[in-house]
Design a protein around this motif. Structure first.
Motif, short mmCIF file in Angstrom:
data_model
loop_
_atom_site.label_atom_id
_atom_site.label_comp_id
_atom_site.label_asym_id
_atom_site.label_seq_id
_atom_site.Cartn_x
_atom_site.Cartn_y
_atom_site.Cartn_z
N LYS A 235 -15.09 -15.16 -23.28
CA LYS A 235 -13.94 -14.37 -22.86
C LYS A 235 -12.66 -15.02 -23.38
CE LYS A 235 -11.95 -12.54 -18.56
NZ LYS A 235 -12.11 -12.55 -17.08
N GLY A 236 -11.71 -14.23 -23.82
CA GLY A 236 -10.45 -14.78 -24.31
C GLY A 236 -10.01 -14.09 -25.58
N SER A 237 -9.36 -14.84 -26.46
CA SER A 237 -8.83 -14.25 -27.70
C SER A 237 -9.29 -15.05 -28.91
CB SER A 237 -7.30 -14.21 -27.66
OG SER A 237 -6.76 -15.51 -27.61
N ILE A 238 -9.30 -14.36 -30.04
CA ILE A 238 -9.64 -14.96 -31.33
C ILE A 238 -8.60 -14.48 -32.33
CG2 ILE A 238 -11.32 -15.03 -33.22
CD1 ILE A 238 -13.51 -14.51 -31.16
N ILE A 239 -8.14 -15.38 -33.19
CA ILE A 239 -7.25 -14.99 -34.29
C ILE A 239 -7.91 -15.38 -35.60
CG2 ILE A 239 -4.90 -15.02 -35.20
CD1 ILE A 239 -3.95 -16.23 -32.62
N LEU A 240 -8.10 -14.40 -36.46
CA LEU A 240 -8.71 -14.62 -37.76
C LEU A 240 -7.70 -14.27 -38.85
CD1 LEU A 240 -12.11 -12.81 -37.07
CD2 LEU A 240 -11.66 -15.26 -36.89
N THR A 241 -7.84 -14.91 -39.99
CA THR A 241 -6.95 -14.64 -41.12
C THR A 241 -7.71 -14.67 -42.42
OG1 THR A 241 -5.00 -15.39 -42.35
CG2 THR A 241 -6.32 -17.09 -41.27
N THR A 242 -7.25 -13.85 -43.37
CA THR A 242 -7.83 -13.86 -44.71
C THR A 242 -7.23 -14.95 -45.59
OG1 THR A 242 -6.22 -12.21 -45.41
CG2 THR A 242 -8.36 -11.40 -44.66
N SER B 255 -14.43 -5.42 -45.25
CA SER B 255 -15.87 -5.56 -45.47
C SER B 255 -16.18 -6.59 -46.56
CB SER B 255 -16.48 -4.21 -45.85
OG SER B 255 -17.88 -4.33 -46.03
N GLY B 256 -17.02 -7.56 -46.20
CA GLY B 256 -17.45 -8.59 -47.13
C GLY B 256 -16.47 -9.74 -47.32
N LYS B 257 -15.30 -9.68 -46.69
CA LYS B 257 -14.29 -10.72 -46.89
C LYS B 257 -14.51 -11.89 -45.94
CE LYS B 257 -10.61 -7.84 -48.80
NZ LYS B 257 -9.19 -7.43 -48.71
N LYS B 258 -14.08 -13.07 -46.42
CA LYS B 258 -14.17 -14.27 -45.59
C LYS B 258 -12.85 -14.46 -44.83
CE LYS B 258 -13.96 -18.48 -47.31
NZ LYS B 258 -14.33 -19.75 -48.01
N LEU B 259 -12.97 -14.68 -43.55
CA LEU B 259 -11.81 -14.94 -42.71
C LEU B 259 -11.98 -16.29 -42.03
CD1 LEU B 259 -12.47 -11.62 -42.47
CD2 LEU B 259 -10.37 -11.72 -41.14
N LYS B 260 -10.87 -16.87 -41.65
CA LYS B 260 -10.89 -18.18 -40.99
C LYS B 260 -10.30 -18.06 -39.60
CE LYS B 260 -10.34 -21.94 -43.24
NZ LYS B 260 -9.86 -23.06 -44.07
N ASN B 261 -10.90 -18.73 -38.64
CA ASN B 261 -10.37 -18.80 -37.28
C ASN B 261 -9.19 -19.78 -37.28
OD1 ASN B 261 -9.98 -19.69 -34.49
ND2 ASN B 261 -11.90 -18.62 -34.04
N ILE B 262 -8.03 -19.29 -36.93
CA ILE B 262 -6.81 -20.11 -36.98
C ILE B 262 -6.90 -21.32 -36.07
CG2 ILE B 262 -4.35 -20.11 -36.36
CD1 ILE B 262 -4.18 -17.26 -37.43
#
Length: 644
Positions: free
Chosen positions: A634-641, A610-617
């Protein structure tokens, strides 16, 4: 002249030994013709192993009528065994811990007083056993069929001394000319994609009349197939990979050899092969199914109720009429196979072994084979092929499994065929979205059965299975989803060459020759070059970029390598999976909805984002994890902190 040079080398090496080794004189023994013996295998050995035993297989006409002797400090003949064929001798040797590297003669004295001599070498090891680090969950493996990847040296395309001489790229089952130099030329391409290990299918001699390109019918376990190159090039490939902090995995075959193997014409013992007598009596009309009751009932290894006939049909039956089934219960053959594996580990500095057809050989032998290797190299890795979609069967083979029959496999890494099937079937399920996603979810939930899930090798396609682009109905979004999901799992991922450019076998799904098609750009007259991008369409370039971004992120992701795994049951056509370690969290989202959808993120509150920023790889876009997420495609998403 050549023999004289070798003689002086022998004299020099003997003279350079320390005080424990007497200086040799230029005598009749030293000046004997070098290497009169047809074969002595292993062709050399090494000092400094935990196990100080060595068994030499000697092949030479009438050698069984001789008595061998060795005069070299620290090397002692403990036992000489004569085979059924008089053209073989097996010499058990002990190598003391104090033995130093060097060259010495093995003399074979016959009853009539004649003598033959073979010069043998003990080498120093380049590194200690515990420094051999095998592949693990931090690696990503690139699987290559060498004949179909790149032709780096056209001069070795044909060897007229071998049975199959034709090069015909229009025939999927002929040789196409790919070789070791071709792989070496493109190591940077593989590294730039983000891979950290390379697994070529077998590169050893396959002197077979047809389909010799695939490599699994080995006819000499110590010789590189000349159409791929030579041992020096094999070593160079290993060196080039090491320079880039990459590992070489060797594909080995303990279950069977090729019908053209040199020993098949003159087998040492009556039980060197399974069903050997039947084969020798029926060579001209050899039908393994009707002659010996071969089967592929691999579950007989675990089945409490299996008949003995079915067990033997699996473990002793021939894999193919052209691939004689080796009898690992013969102690000399068992020792031969184990020593061969160790020899290649030392010679190439391997980063792992992939063992073909793992459940077909004698399973007690396989336990001893893997156990011997892992005892010598405690940080090494072996992956075994168990082509079963049942996780109970796959888990049986992993080291540490609590098997009801007490079997201890010593195998670190089985192959995850069950998850491969779950991914394909789950993504292809269109009518009930959550039902399809549940196949992925429950496939991963089966990890409770595995000793160490992160040591299992996962893949979406390989050299034996239909290309994933074909299996997923040529839907690029599905392929991206399959790859991204696989690459964030607690597993060791393997990607087949060409998957990154959407290679397929749609013209004839499952056809092995087509699955192993030529990689575009690997031949000088190719109009499309996937190594440079020339001629690729926008979808192929986009897939290359997609794979590169994920793999290069994965390469430095502690969360994916070794993090906690947390997933939530599929909901409203979506499936969320998290990998977490310290301050890094990787989020993988699969969305099967055709229309945009907004999800309440409170369901995932326990993850603590909650409240954190993530980036789309993939896109590089930022996302703040607050109350909801809006999924538009439709498809996939990968996020990272992680910020970088």
């Amino acid at each position: 002249m050549k023999n004289l040079i070798l003689i002086f080398v022998v004299v020099f090496l003997f003279s350079c030994q320390n005080g424990e080794q007497k200086k040799m004189e230029f005598s009749k023994e030293v000046t004997a013709v070098i290497n009169e013996i047809e074969r002595v295998e292993p062709p050399n050995w090494f000092i400094g192993f935990k196990d100080n035993s060595l068994q030499l297989l000697v092949k030479e006409e009438n050698i069984g009528a001789s008595n061998p002797s060795i005069s070299y400090n620290g090397v002692t003949i403990e036992k000489v065994s004569r085979a059924k064929s008089n053209n073989y001798l097996f010499i058990d040797v002990r190598i003391d811990a104090s033995t130093i590297a060097g060259v010495f003669n093995i003399d074979f004295t016959f009853n009539d007083g004649t003598k033959k001599t073979h010069t043998y070498e003990l080498k120093s090891r380049e590194k200690q056993s515990d420094t051999y680090v095998g592949f693990n969950s931090s690696d990503a493996i690139y699987l290559i069929t060498p004949d179909r990847f790149a032709n780096g040296d056209e001069s070795n395309n044909i060897n007229l001394e071998l049975k199959e001489t034709a090069i015909d790229r229009s025939d999927n089952y002929k040789r196409h000319g790919g070789d070791l130099q071709g792989i070496i030329n493109h190591v940077d391409y593989i590294s730039d994609l983000g891979f950290t290990a390379v697994w070529p299918t077998p590169l050893l001699l396959n002197d077979m009349a047809e389909s010799s390109y695939h490599g699994y019918a080995i006819t000499d376990y110590y010789k590189v197939d000349s159409r791929f190159g030579n041992l020096s090039l094999y070593k160079k490939l290993a060196d080039e990979l090491r320079k880039r902090d990459m590992k070489l995995i060797m594909d080995q075959v303990a279950n069977h050899c090729g019908i053209g193997h040199w020993w098949v014409k003159d087998l040492p013992f009556d039980d060197w092969l399974n069903h050997q007598k039947n084969y020798e009596e029926n060579k001209d009309n050899w039908n393994i199914e009707t002659s010996i009751g071969s089967n592929h009932r691999r579950t007989t290894n675990q089945d409490l109720y299996a008949s003995e006939a079915d067990r033997k049909g699996n473990n002793e039956g021939w894999f193919s009429p052209k691939m004689p089934d080796l009898n690992q219960r013969n102690p000399f053959l068992a020792k031969y196979i184990i020593q061969n594996s160790i020899w290649w580990i030392e010679t190439l500095g391997l980063g792992g072994i992939r063992q073909d057809t793992y459940p077909y050989p004698d399973k007690e032998f396989m336990s001893n084979w893997a156990g011997t290797i892992m005892n010598e190299y405690p940080n090494f890795s072996i992956v075994g092929e168990e082509w079963s979609y049942n996780p109970l069967i796959v888990g049986y083979w992993q080291k540490g499994a609590n098997n009801k029959d007490g079997y201890k496999s010593n195998l670190k890494s089985p192959m995850d065929f069950p998850m491969q099937k779950a991914i394909v079937e789950g993504l292809n399920e269109e009518e009930e979205w959550d039902k399809g996603l549940i196949k992925l979810y429950e496939g991963l939930a089966n990890d409770f059965h595995y000793t160490t899930p992160k040591d299992i090798l996962i893949f979406v396609d390989n050299h034996d299975k239909t290309r994933v682009f074909t299996e997923l109905w040529q839907d690029i979004r599905k392929v991206k989803t399959a790859l991204s999901y696989m690459l964030v799992l607690p597993r060791i991922p393997q990607v087949y060459y060409g998957t990154e450019i959407l290679m397929n076998d749609t013209a004839n799904p499952g056809d092995h020759g087509l699955i192993r098609s030529d990689f575009p750009g690997g031949w000088k007259d190719d109009t499309i070059n996937a190594f440079t991008g020339e001629g690729l369409n926008e979808y192929q370039k986009d897939m290359q970029s997609f794979v590169t971004k994920i793999l290069n992120y994965r390469k430095h992701s502690a969360a994916i390598h070794d993090g906690k795994t947390l997933h939530f049951a599929p909901f409203m056509g979506t499936y969320f999976l998290f990998r977490i370690k310290d301050d890094e969290t990787v989020v993988h989202i699969i969305n099967k909805n055709e229309q945009p959808i907004t999800l309440d993120l409170k369901r995932y509150e326990e993850v603590g984002l909650s409240g954190k920023k993530l980036k789309n790889i993939i896109t590089g876009e930022d996302f703040i994890w607050n109350d909801e997420i809006h999924l538009t495609e439709k498809g996939s998403i990968i996020l990272t902190t992680k910020n970088n």
